[in-house]
Design an enzyme around this catalytic site. Structure first.
Site, mmCIF file in Angstrom:
data_model
loop_
_atom_site.group_PDB
_atom_site.id
_atom_site.type_symbol
_atom_site.label_atom_id
_atom_site.label_comp_id
_atom_site.label_asym_id
_atom_site.label_seq_id
_atom_site.Cartn_x
_atom_site.Cartn_y
_atom_site.Cartn_z
ATOM 1 N N ASP A 2 36.291 40.848 49.262
ATOM 2 C CA ASP A 2 36.290 41.527 50.553
ATOM 3 C C ASP A 2 37.075 42.835 50.466
ATOM 4 O OD1 ASP A 2 35.655 41.888 53.167
ATOM 5 O OD2 ASP A 2 37.065 40.409 53.962
ATOM 6 N N HIS A 19 31.034 49.590 47.778
ATOM 7 C CA HIS A 19 30.289 48.476 47.179
ATOM 8 C C HIS A 19 30.005 48.748 45.700
ATOM 9 C CE1 HIS A 19 30.061 46.465 50.924
ATOM 10 N NE2 HIS A 19 29.214 47.314 51.506
ATOM 11 N N LEU A 113 31.276 31.663 29.521
ATOM 12 C CA LEU A 113 31.681 31.791 30.926
ATOM 13 C C LEU A 113 30.471 31.509 31.801
ATOM 14 C CD1 LEU A 113 33.733 32.712 33.174
ATOM 15 C CD2 LEU A 113 32.752 35.005 32.928
HETATM 16 C C1 IPE Z 1 32.540 43.519 50.473
HETATM 17 O O1 IPE Z 1 33.440 43.995 51.397
HETATM 18 C C2 IPE Z 1 31.847 42.239 50.835
HETATM 19 C C3 IPE Z 1 30.368 42.357 50.939
HETATM 20 C C4 IPE Z 1 29.726 41.851 51.963
HETATM 21 C C5 IPE Z 1 29.583 42.978 49.884
HETATM 22 P P1 IPE Z 1 33.102 44.414 52.892
HETATM 23 O O2 IPE Z 1 31.828 45.169 52.946
HETATM 24 O O3 IPE Z 1 33.157 43.195 53.756
HETATM 25 O O4 IPE Z 1 34.314 45.383 53.206
HETATM 26 P P2 IPE Z 1 35.153 45.510 54.557
HETATM 27 O O5 IPE Z 1 35.569 44.126 54.964
HETATM 28 O O6 IPE Z 1 34.274 46.177 55.562
HETATM 29 O O7 IPE Z 1 36.313 46.356 54.137
HETATM 30 MG MG MG Z 2 34.579 42.321 54.939
#
Ligand code: IPE
Ligand code: MG
Length: 219
Positions: A2, A19, A113
């Protein structure tokens, strides 16, 4: 994983940049796992709730997944990584589904892994699909066992997680491995995912190693 969006916003950049940076982090963490003694790693890439985001972000994420698989397949295979996916696939586009099935087949003999990527995954959705499957199979309610339910879940080939790490300071479970994490330890790291390093993972694992796990018993 996150915090990608906030990482980008803090820099005045589009969320998709976060991302992309997050996907690069996955590569580094995957690299580090075998030496840290981690044989099973599951990463939550896209939840059943993430479809609520803008079309641009959703399509951007799907593009990142496709490119990641195409770009990393050979390297992952050479490094002995077995790749699997959990989640509901039929809603993903055909090309992505084919790439997913392809890398799963190609890496199926690897054992160094086990990397599982959760895409269009939600714990409740997984349980619903498992219940549908069990009912369709005519499972007998009187003899149904936890083991049979576990076998109906997407994670049937995976061990339960010992440790669940959520980054970015959010302290929610957000529909991740609800059944499987019954006895998992949780760690909530303040670090945004694009800043999460193998060194931080190593520190968290050290802390985890010092925890006493009782599984409901008195020891
Ligand atoms: C990455 O973080 C998680 C995914 C859904 C790819 P976020 O996109 O939730 O980032 P924040 O929470 O808005 O910072
Ligand atoms: Mg998020």
């Amino acid at each position: 994983m996150d915090g990608n969006g906030r990482w980008a916003s803090q820099r005045g950049w589009p969320r998709l940049v976060g991302h992309r940076r997050g996907a690069e982090r996955v590569r580094q963490i995957v690299n580090a796992c075998p030496d840290l003694g981690v044989r099973w790693l599951t990463v939550y890439a896209f939840s059943t709730e993430n479809w609520k985001r803008s079309t641009e972000e959703v399509l951007g994420l799907m593009g990142i997944f496709s490119r990641y698989i195409q770009r990393e397949a050979e390297k992952l295979n050479a490094e002995g990584v077995r790749v699997r996916f959990i989640g509901e696939r039929s809603r993903l586009d055909q090309k992505l589904q084919r790439l997913m099935a392809g890398i799963e087949a190609r890496t199926a003999a690897n054992t160094r892994l086990n990397l599982t990527v959760a895409i269009n995954y939600g714990g409740r959705d997984e349980m619903l699909r498992a219940m549908r499957r069990l009912i369709a199979e005519g499972a007998d309610p009187d003899t149904l066992t936890e083991a049979r339910i576990a076998q109906a879940l997407d994670t049937r080939d995976l061990p339960d997680p010992d440790l669940v790490i959520r980054t970015s300071g959010e302290t929610r479970v957000s529909n991740f491995l609800l059944w499987q994490a019954a006895y998992a330890e949780y760690e909530f790291a303040p670090t945004l995912w694009p800043d999460f390093t193998p060194e931080e993972l190593a520190r968290i694992l050290d802390r985890f190693a010092g925890r006493e796990r009782r599984y409901g018993a008195v020891m």
